[in-house]
Structures are given as structure tokens and as C-alpha cells.
Design a protein around this motif. Structure first.
Motif, short mmCIF file in Angstrom:
data_model
loop_
_atom_site.label_atom_id
_atom_site.label_comp_id
_atom_site.label_asym_id
_atom_site.label_seq_id
_atom_site.Cartn_x
_atom_site.Cartn_y
_atom_site.Cartn_z
N ARG A 17 0.86 -1.18 0.00
CA ARG A 17 0.00 0.00 0.00
C ARG A 17 0.90 1.24 0.00
O ARG A 17 1.68 1.43 0.94
CB ARG A 17 -0.92 -0.01 1.22
CG ARG A 17 -1.89 1.16 1.25
CD ARG A 17 -2.64 1.23 2.57
NE ARG A 17 -3.57 0.12 2.74
CZ ARG A 17 -3.51 -0.74 3.73
NH1 ARG A 17 -2.56 -0.64 4.65
NH2 ARG A 17 -4.40 -1.72 3.84
N VAL A 18 0.82 2.07 -1.04
CA VAL A 18 1.67 3.25 -1.17
C VAL A 18 0.81 4.46 -1.52
O VAL A 18 -0.23 4.32 -2.17
CB VAL A 18 2.76 3.06 -2.25
CG1 VAL A 18 3.72 1.95 -1.86
CG2 VAL A 18 2.15 2.78 -3.61
N PRO A 19 1.22 5.66 -1.10
CA PRO A 19 0.51 6.87 -1.54
C PRO A 19 0.76 7.13 -3.02
O PRO A 19 1.76 6.69 -3.59
CB PRO A 19 1.12 7.97 -0.65
CG PRO A 19 1.84 7.27 0.45
CD PRO A 19 2.26 5.95 -0.10
N ALA A 20 -0.15 7.85 -3.63
CA ALA A 20 0.00 8.20 -5.04
C ALA A 20 1.28 9.02 -5.22
O ALA A 20 1.59 9.91 -4.43
CB ALA A 20 -1.21 9.00 -5.51
N ARG A 67 10.76 -1.33 -10.12
CA ARG A 67 9.95 -0.42 -9.33
C ARG A 67 8.72 0.00 -10.12
O ARG A 67 8.77 0.14 -11.34
CB ARG A 67 10.76 0.81 -8.89
CG ARG A 67 11.91 0.45 -7.94
CD ARG A 67 12.63 1.70 -7.44
NE ARG A 67 13.70 1.36 -6.53
CZ ARG A 67 13.53 1.16 -5.23
NH1 ARG A 67 12.32 1.29 -4.69
NH2 ARG A 67 14.55 0.85 -4.45
N VAL A 68 7.64 0.21 -9.40
CA VAL A 68 6.39 0.67 -10.01
C VAL A 68 5.95 1.94 -9.29
O VAL A 68 6.21 2.14 -8.10
CB VAL A 68 5.29 -0.41 -9.93
CG1 VAL A 68 5.60 -1.56 -10.86
CG2 VAL A 68 5.11 -0.92 -8.50
N ARG A 69 5.26 2.79 -10.03
CA ARG A 69 4.83 4.08 -9.48
C ARG A 69 3.58 4.54 -10.24
O ARG A 69 3.48 4.36 -11.45
CB ARG A 69 5.94 5.11 -9.63
CG ARG A 69 5.58 6.52 -9.16
CD ARG A 69 6.74 7.46 -9.41
NE ARG A 69 6.46 8.82 -8.98
CZ ARG A 69 5.86 9.72 -9.74
NH1 ARG A 69 5.49 9.40 -10.97
NH2 ARG A 69 5.63 10.93 -9.29
N SER A 70 2.65 5.12 -9.52
CA SER A 70 1.43 5.63 -10.14
C SER A 70 1.03 6.94 -9.48
O SER A 70 1.10 7.08 -8.26
CB SER A 70 0.28 4.61 -10.01
OG SER A 70 -0.92 5.15 -10.50
N VAL A 99 -2.79 1.81 -4.37
CA VAL A 99 -2.28 3.18 -4.38
C VAL A 99 -3.33 4.05 -3.69
O VAL A 99 -4.41 4.27 -4.23
CB VAL A 99 -1.99 3.68 -5.80
CG1 VAL A 99 -1.45 5.10 -5.78
CG2 VAL A 99 -1.00 2.75 -6.50
N ILE A 100 -3.01 4.51 -2.50
CA ILE A 100 -3.94 5.31 -1.71
C ILE A 100 -3.75 6.79 -2.03
O ILE A 100 -2.73 7.18 -2.60
CB ILE A 100 -3.75 5.04 -0.20
CG1 ILE A 100 -2.34 5.45 0.23
CG2 ILE A 100 -4.01 3.57 0.11
CD1 ILE A 100 -2.10 5.29 1.72
#
Length: 472
Positions: free
Chosen positions: A91-94, A147-150, A186-187
């Protein structure tokens, strides 16, 4: 699966339903070179038979058998390669990155050939990761990571993992698709909020909070199950022996003040889309408020215009301890995927607020219930419904977003009335007259600054003498 725990990406592939079917499927993995070798071998064998050349027959057998041997070797190898995926965190922040670690283990007694590894990810998380791994010895392992990112909140599946194996001669190429996948949540982005006191004297755990007194006598003790963090000196051994689990005495303990965060999700109340839209700002501000209030010791719940409440158990409010942490995660997961509702009004939210005693504190007595709302465009009817949510003796803070401001349209009186909406100041005045602390939420202003202004703003003229929900 807990965050960071390895996840088995193995399992039987869709092409491993049977030995015969698997071999036929493996034969289809012959490359152009492999098919050429096989065709040349068959042609050489026919020519040797016609011409009576035994030496040519040996060459033909070698050319034909070599691709078949490679097929058999890779067919046995690909089902003896296991894969695991480790996602950290889950769980990661945007706008933040998560790390995905892939590991392959060769459990066979034969070395593998060249391995090409590919993991499926949604396009919003970045390009599809591909890796080329050299020969893996028997019992060996290889590890790679990406790595992934949104910038967009949501729930995104990672996987399934795909593996392509080739032999050293390049005659066969087989694909193995694993069945398992992980989910990255993605929170919304959250902002640290300043400590402000809206009105009243009570806070989450501080002075002025009511306390509940339990029967503390040896015969009249009311035990409860042990929770992480409880003092071991409060263990009630007689009840522990009776129930077979660790029990503690209910002693004098502070009750946590309640707070409700109301998010207006009506589609017709917002315009635009994307990370910088008004709706995304409201979702992010609601998430920041939930995190802040939980840190201050409030029992919190998330409510939407549809009347849906998170959490659903315990009267809709977090209960503290481990349950509170789980409820906080559930609320953030809800905000990660919340979308527009098709509802046209706030009547369900109004009923939910009034029926659960927000503004009336614990057990319907007192006045330490805090209501914080994020509204989109409000017409006269919805402004009236929102005004009913504010009950005398309860604190209520409203942040009102205006579509004309967020979309960049002119905000003249004629423009606003053409949309069937009263002017923004009229909407705010209607809320303030009912006792709300109402502020406009213009585009480009950090929520932390608006939060500070809400703490310093005077409460509405009507019903503004009661105490509110404590420290923000």
C-alpha cells in the motif's frame, strides 16, 4: 499476505494438464531454426533411403533428433522452475514507488538455458518489465527487481509472471505462465495537518474526555479479552482460567471522542478528472483528515453521500488498538478506489449522520461528536440537507468546492445562476447559519492552510454556542 512477504508465483501452468498434451504443446515451441533442422533431417533421411547412402542417413537422424531432444529437455525443465514475487510495500501513496522483487529457483537436476522473464503490470504503473537471465545451475536461483509508481490512486494487479525458456542451440522456445498475482493499492496522497482546536474542551484522549467506570470488585469484575498494549498487571487470572484465554480487568479508562469524515462523491457535484481535479482534491483531503484524527486519538468513521460507512462494525467507528489500525487501512483502501456516485442528493448521508448521533457524542449524551465534510456543488435543496446534519452541541466543519473555480470558468452571478446553483457565498452562509464552520476550498490552496483557517474561523451564528469535537 502480509506486506513484503514472498508470494509464490508458481503453480501448474495452463500447458501442463497432461504429459501427452504438454509434449504436443512443447513441439509447437520449435523456432524457425528448430523447424529447419527437423525438416532438413527428414529430407536427408528420405534422400539417404532413395540413394542408399548410410552416412547421409546418420546426418539426417542427427538433424532430426537434436530439436526433439531439446523439446524434451525444456519440457521437463520448465515445470521445475518456481518463481516468487515480493511486493514492498503493498500500500503506497500516489506518486510514491513500490519495489517488486522476483526470484526464480531451478529445482531440477539439469541447468536451464537462456531465460526471458516478463511480469505483467498495468500501463499506469510504467513499462512492462523484461529481464534476460543466463544459465541457472541445478538448485540455483536468480533475483531481479523493478519499481512501479502511479500518480493515480487505485488497485492494480501485478502478474501473472511469464517465463520463456530457450535451449543453447536456439531450436526451441517455450513459454510458462504462472497463475498467481499480487495487488498494489495506491492510496490518496496525505498531507500533515497542523494541530488546531476547533471549539469546545474535549479532545481525542485529553482533558475533558468522559471516562467509563467498570466494576472493579473481585466478584463484580467485568473482564475482556487481552489486547496488544494492555498492562499485564491488569490480567484477571480467574477469568483467564475459566475462558482459556488471556483476560484483563475493565478499569477506568478514557472514552475516545468520535469524528465522522463525510465525502460527497456525487458525479454532478464535480467537474473534470485527473490528479488535479476537484474530486481528487476532496478525496486526498478526506484521507489527510482521517489520518490526522486517528493520530489524535479519535474514533473515526468514513461516510459518503450514498450512506455507506467504513468501518461497518462497532457502530461504524474505530475502536482503538489493533482493530483501529485495521479499520484505518480499510478506510484508506476504500478511498483508493472510491469513485463518483450516481446519486443526486445528500438525503442518505443526512439520515446516516442524524441516526448515528454524530454531534451528540458517545451514547447520545454530551457534545463531542465532530463532523468534517467535503462538499462539491450544492444547490438550495442540498444546502438545506447539509444544514440539517449540523446538530446543536456538535462541531461541524465543511469545505465546499466550487466547480466554476476549479474548472476556470468565470464566476459571475449570471454564470452561476445559469447552472441552477446559488452563489458560493450564499451556500456558505446557509451552512454557517445552521452552525457549520464553512470554508470555500479554492483551487491551488493547500489543504493544511484551509485546516488552519477552519480552526481559527468563528462558528456559525445559529447553534454556535455548543461545544464541538475537540482538537483537530
Amino acid at each position: 499476505m502480509s506486506a513484503g512477504a514472498p508470494h509464490d508465483a508458481g503453480g501448474r501452468g495452463p500447458d501442463s494438464t497432461g504429459t501427452g498434451a504438454g509434449l504436443r504443446s512443447s513441439l509447437s515451441g520449435l523456432t524457425t531454426r528448430g523447424r529447419s533442422f527437423l525438416a532438413a533431417g527428414i529430407a536427408a533421411g528420405l534422400c539417404a533411403y532413395v540413394l542408399g547412402q548410410s552416412e547421409l542417413l546418420r546426418v539426417g537422424l542427427l538433424l532430426a533428433v537434436l530439436p526433439l531432444l531439446c523439446v524434451l529437455a525444456l519440457h521437463r525443465t520448465r515445470h521445475r522452475v518456481s518463481g516468487t514475487r515480493r511486493l514492498t510495500p503493498m500500500r503506497v501513496p500516489a506518486g510514491s514507488e513500490a519495489r517488486v522483487q522476483l526470484r526464480l529457483d531451478n529445482t531440477s537436476r539439469m541447468p536451464t538455458g537462456l531465460l526471458m522473464l516478463q511480469d505483467r503490470v498495468p500501463y499506469v504503473l510504467g513499462p512492462r518489465p523484461r529481464f534476460v537471465l543466463d544459465r541457472v545451475e541445478p538448485g540455483g536461483r536468480r533475483e531481479v527487481s523493478y519499481r512501479v509508481r502511479s500518480d493515480l490512486r487505485g488497485r492494480y494487479p501485478l502478474g501473472p509472471l511469464q517465463l520463456r525458456l530457450t535451449d543453447p542451440f536456439g531450436l526451441v522456445e517455450l513459454t510458462r505462465s504462472f497463475s498467481a498475482y499480487d495487488t498494489l493499492t495506491v492510496i490518496p496522497r496525505t498531507e500533515a495537518l497542523p494541530l488546531v482546536r476547533f471549539t469546545g474542551e474535549s479532545s481525542g484522549y485529553g482533558d475533558g474526555s468522559r471516562r467509563s467506570l467498570a466494576l472493579a470488585g473481585e466478584d463484580d469484575v467485568i473482564p475482556r479479552g487481552y489486547r496488544r498494549g494492555d498492562d499485564l498487571r491488569r490480567v484477571h487470572w480467574r477469568s483467564t482460567a475459566r475462558y482459556g484465554e488471556l483476560m484483563v480487568r475493565r478499569e477506568e479508562q478514557p472514552q475516545r471522542s468520535r469524528a465522522t469524515v463525510l465525502l460527497d462523491t456525487r458525479r454532478l457535484a464535480y467537474e473534470g478528472a485527473g490528479p488535479d481535479s476537484a474530486f481528487e482534491w476532496a478525496v486526498s483531503a478526506a484521507a489527510s483528515t482521517l489520518v490526522h484524527l486517528l493520530e489524535q486519538g479519535f474514533s473515526v468513521r468514513l461516510l459518503t453521500d450514498t450512506g455507506d460507512c467504513v468501518p461497518r462494525e462497532g457502530g461504524g467507528f474505530t475502536s482503538g488498538g489493533q482493530e483501529s489500525a485495521e479499520a484505518a487501512g480499510l478506510m484508506m483502501d476504500t478511498l483508493a478506489v472510491v469513485g463518483h456516485s450516481d446519486g443526486a442528493g445528500l438525503s442518505r448521508a443526512c439520515d446516516a449522520v442524524r441516526s448515528n448521533g454524530v454531534g451528540s457524542g458517545f451514547g447520545g449524551a454530551g457534545g463531542d461528536g465532530l463532523l468534517i465534510a467535503f462538499f462539491g456543488d450544492l444547490d438550495s435543496v442540498q444546502t438545506g440537507l447539509a444544514a440539517k446534519m449540523c446538530r446543536r452541541g456538535g462541531g461541524a466543519v465543511a469545505f465546499v468546492l466550487d466547480s466554476a473555480d476549479w474548472s476556470g470558468r468565470p464566476q459571475g452571478l449570471a454564470s452561476v445562476m445559469a447552472q441552477g446553483l446559488p452563489p458560493l457565498e450564499e451556500r456558505l452562509a446557509g451552512l454557517r447559519d445552521a452552525g457549520w464552520t464553512a470554508l470555500a476550498a479554492p483551487a491551488g490552496v493547500p489543504f493544511g492552510e484551509l485546516w488552519r483557517q477552519a480552526g481559527n474561523a468563528p462558528i456559525g451564528a445559529a447553534g454556535g454556542s455548543g461545544s464541538a469535537g475537540g482538537w483537530g
